[in-house]
Design a protein around this motif. Structure first.
Motif, PDB file in Angstrom:
ATOM      1  N   ALA A 127       0.838  -1.194   0.000  1.00 51.50           N
ATOM      2  CA  ALA A 127       0.000   0.000   0.000  1.00 51.50           C
ATOM      3  C   ALA A 127       0.877   1.249   0.000  1.00 51.50           C
ATOM      4  N   ARG A 128       0.544   2.195  -0.896  1.00 51.63           N
ATOM      5  CA  ARG A 128       1.370   3.399  -1.076  1.00 51.63           C
ATOM      6  C   ARG A 128       0.784   4.615  -0.373  1.00 51.63           C
ATOM      7  N   ILE A 129      -0.433   4.501   0.127  1.00 49.84           N
ATOM      8  CA  ILE A 129      -1.073   5.619   0.818  1.00 49.84           C
ATOM      9  C   ILE A 129      -1.626   5.128   2.149  1.00 49.84           C
ATOM     10  N   PRO A 130      -1.767   6.010   3.137  1.00 47.55           N
ATOM     11  CA  PRO A 130      -2.234   5.595   4.461  1.00 47.55           C
ATOM     12  C   PRO A 130      -3.684   5.083   4.440  1.00 47.55           C
ATOM     13  N   ASN A 131      -3.992   4.264   5.446  1.00 54.73           N
ATOM     14  CA  ASN A 131      -5.350   3.761   5.672  1.00 54.73           C
ATOM     15  C   ASN A 131      -5.888   2.925   4.508  1.00 54.73           C
ATOM     16  N   VAL A 132      -4.981   2.314   3.770  1.00 56.44           N
ATOM     17  CA  VAL A 132      -5.380   1.413   2.687  1.00 56.44           C
ATOM     18  C   VAL A 132      -4.860   0.018   3.030  1.00 56.44           C
ATOM     19  N   PRO A 133      -5.711  -1.016   2.955  1.00 57.92           N
ATOM     20  CA  PRO A 133      -5.252  -2.367   3.294  1.00 57.92           C
ATOM     21  C   PRO A 133      -4.188  -2.862   2.327  1.00 57.92           C
ATOM     22  N   GLU A 134      -3.384  -3.787   2.800  1.00 62.82           N
ATOM     23  CA  GLU A 134      -2.365  -4.364   1.940  1.00 62.82           C
ATOM     24  C   GLU A 134      -3.041  -5.117   0.788  1.00 62.82           C
ATOM     25  N   PRO A 135      -2.449  -5.108  -0.401  1.00 63.26           N
ATOM     26  CA  PRO A 135      -3.128  -5.677  -1.571  1.00 63.26           C
ATOM     27  C   PRO A 135      -3.206  -7.195  -1.547  1.00 63.26           C
ATOM     28  N   GLN A 136      -4.266  -7.705  -2.149  1.00 64.75           N
ATOM     29  CA  GLN A 136      -4.397  -9.113  -2.452  1.00 64.75           C
ATOM     30  C   GLN A 136      -3.858  -9.339  -3.873  1.00 64.75           C
ATOM     31  N   PRO A 137      -3.540 -10.579  -4.232  1.00 66.15           N
ATOM     32  CA  PRO A 137      -2.987 -10.820  -5.583  1.00 66.15           C
ATOM     33  C   PRO A 137      -3.848 -10.254  -6.703  1.00 66.15           C
ATOM     34  N   ASN A 138      -5.168 -10.335  -6.578  1.00 64.78           N
ATOM     35  CA  ASN A 138      -6.046  -9.826  -7.635  1.00 64.78           C
ATOM     36  C   ASN A 138      -6.010  -8.307  -7.754  1.00 64.78           C
ATOM     37  N   ASP A 139      -5.532  -7.633  -6.710  1.00 60.73           N
ATOM     38  CA  ASP A 139      -5.453  -6.173  -6.761  1.00 60.73           C
ATOM     39  C   ASP A 139      -4.287  -5.679  -7.611  1.00 60.73           C
ATOM     40  N   LEU A 140      -3.382  -6.575  -7.963  1.00 62.26           N
ATOM     41  CA  LEU A 140      -2.129  -6.160  -8.603  1.00 62.26           C
ATOM     42  C   LEU A 140      -2.075  -6.490 -10.095  1.00 62.26           C
ATOM     43  N   VAL A 141      -3.155  -7.020 -10.660  1.00 59.28           N
ATOM     44  CA  VAL A 141      -3.132  -7.419 -12.070  1.00 59.28           C
ATOM     45  C   VAL A 141      -4.258  -6.737 -12.835  1.00 59.28           C
ATOM     46  N   ILE A 142      -4.071  -6.635 -14.144  1.00 61.31           N
ATOM     47  CA  ILE A 142      -5.083  -6.071 -15.025  1.00 61.31           C
ATOM     48  C   ILE A 142      -6.174  -7.116 -15.254  1.00 61.31           C
ATOM     49  N   HIS A 143      -7.417  -6.695 -15.146  1.00 62.99           N
ATOM     50  CA  HIS A 143      -8.542  -7.598 -15.355  1.00 62.99           C
ATOM     51  C   HIS A 143      -9.283  -7.249 -16.638  1.00 62.99           C
ATOM     52  N   GLN A 144     -10.114  -8.176 -17.057  1.00 64.50           N
ATOM     53  CA  GLN A 144     -10.882  -7.985 -18.289  1.00 64.50           C
ATOM     54  C   GLN A 144     -11.716  -6.716 -18.233  1.00 64.50           C
ATOM     55  N   GLN A 145     -12.341  -6.457 -17.071  1.00 64.27           N
ATOM     56  CA  GLN A 145     -13.192  -5.270 -16.978  1.00 64.27           C
ATOM     57  C   GLN A 145     -12.408  -3.969 -17.105  1.00 64.27           C
ATOM     58  N   ASP A 146     -11.107  -3.996 -16.778  1.00 65.58           N
ATOM     59  CA  ASP A 146     -10.283  -2.793 -16.925  1.00 65.58           C
ATOM     60  C   ASP A 146     -10.086  -2.453 -18.402  1.00 65.58           C
ATOM     61  N   LEU A 147      -9.746  -3.466 -19.196  1.00 65.47           N
ATOM     62  CA  LEU A 147      -9.584  -3.241 -20.634  1.00 65.47           C
ATOM     63  C   LEU A 147     -10.909  -2.854 -21.281  1.00 65.47           C
ATOM     64  N   GLN A 148     -11.978  -3.538 -20.865  1.00 65.01           N
ATOM     65  CA  GLN A 148     -13.289  -3.208 -21.424  1.00 65.01           C
ATOM     66  C   GLN A 148     -13.683  -1.777 -21.079  1.00 65.01           C
ATOM     67  N   ALA A 149     -13.353  -1.327 -19.877  1.00 65.92           N
ATOM     68  CA  ALA A 149     -13.688   0.041 -19.475  1.00 65.92           C
ATOM     69  C   ALA A 149     -12.972   1.064 -20.340  1.00 65.92           C
ATOM     70  N   VAL A 150     -11.702   0.803 -20.666  1.00 67.95           N
ATOM     71  CA  VAL A 150     -10.953   1.724 -21.529  1.00 67.95           C
ATOM     72  C   VAL A 150     -11.574   1.768 -22.919  1.00 67.95           C
TER      73      VAL A 150
END
Length: 262
Positions: A127-150
């Motif tokens: 986590a790079r900012i305060p009060n944010v939980p440590e990331p799970q593996p799925n938080d660190l990768v690009i997902h299908q919905q991200d590409l679709q959103a773009v």
């Protein structure tokens, strides 16, 4: 003598089943070793060799598809050239056909625009900012919905044409991700993913900024370092789509009772 024979026969008679059982155990163990060898084809079955072979096969098929698409594109251009020589159409009909070709995405498209690059965060990101939980593996990768959103935001912003990686999108294109890979029109890609659009850069940026899905993505960019980069271009050219345009769809199967009727 009779008693002596009986007493000596007793121990040998009890030992024979034990020997048979021991031989059966060794035979079974040998069978298991042979079966294991045949299953693994003489390789170490604890390795991921089978998965590596599958990955190699996928990339080989992806390369084959790319070569076939290039060949198909060349043949399609030859057919179009022959059809345009003398088809008996009027200028108005030719203009309408040209407009339809441009809208279909099968023709080259040039103009100003931008490229959006999305990438996974570092695997050891925190986590790079305060009060944010440590990331799970799925938080660190690009997902299908991200590409679709773009892609959706760029269309919403008035994009005249969009290319994902090195392929032009058409009306039947589907952006799909399996695991950490992108599958697009029969070909496989790994991050970073590039989405390029021809259109007014200001309008395209405005549409992406207004997208709720991309606003959520930006939270993860700030929190965990997911990759996000936008490059503007004063001039760029998107290739025409060169793949097949045939529609593939499921067909209902008649019930067995109907197929068995005379």
């Amino acid at each position: 003598m009779s008693n002596s024979d009986d007493s000596s026969a007793g121990p040998r008679g009890r030992a024979r089943p034990v020997r048979l059982l021991t031989a059966a155990v060794f035979a079974l163990a040998g069978l298991l070793f042979v079966t294991s060898f045949n299953t693994s084809k003489g390789t170490n079955i604890r390795t991921d060799a089978s998965m590596l072979k599958l990955s190699d096969l996928i990339h080989e098929r992806s390369q084959d598809n790319a070569e076939l698409e290039q060949s198909l594109g060349g043949l399609r251009r030859r057919v179009d050239t022959l059809a345009d020589r003398d088809d008996g159409s009027t200028k108005a009909e030719d203009a309408r056909l040209a407009a339809l070709r441009a809208a279909s995405g099968t023709e080259e498209l040039s103009g100003k625009g931008l490229t959006v690059t999305l990438n996974d965060a570092p695997p050891n990101a925190t986590a790079r900012i305060p009060n944010v939980p440590e990331p799970q593996p799925n938080d660190l990768v690009i997902h299908q919905q991200d590409l679709q959103a773009v892609v959706n935001a760029l269309w919403q912003g008035g994009a005249e044409g969009i290319q994902v990686m090195d392929q032009r999108l058409i009306s039947t294109s589907a952006v799909r991700c399996v695991g950490n890979t992108l599958i697009l029109q029969g070909r496989v890609y790994s991050p970073p993913y590039k989405v390029t659009a021809v259109g007014d850069p200001g309008a395209l940026r405005k549409a992406m900024a207004a997208s709720p899905a991309l606003q959520n993505y930006q939270l993860y960019v700030n929190a965990y370092g997911l990759g996000w980069k936008v490059d503007e271009h004063k001039a760029l050219t998107l290739p025409g789509y060169s793949g097949t345009v045939d529609l593939h769809y499921a067909k209902p199967v008649a019930p067995a009772s109907e197929t068995n009727q005379p």
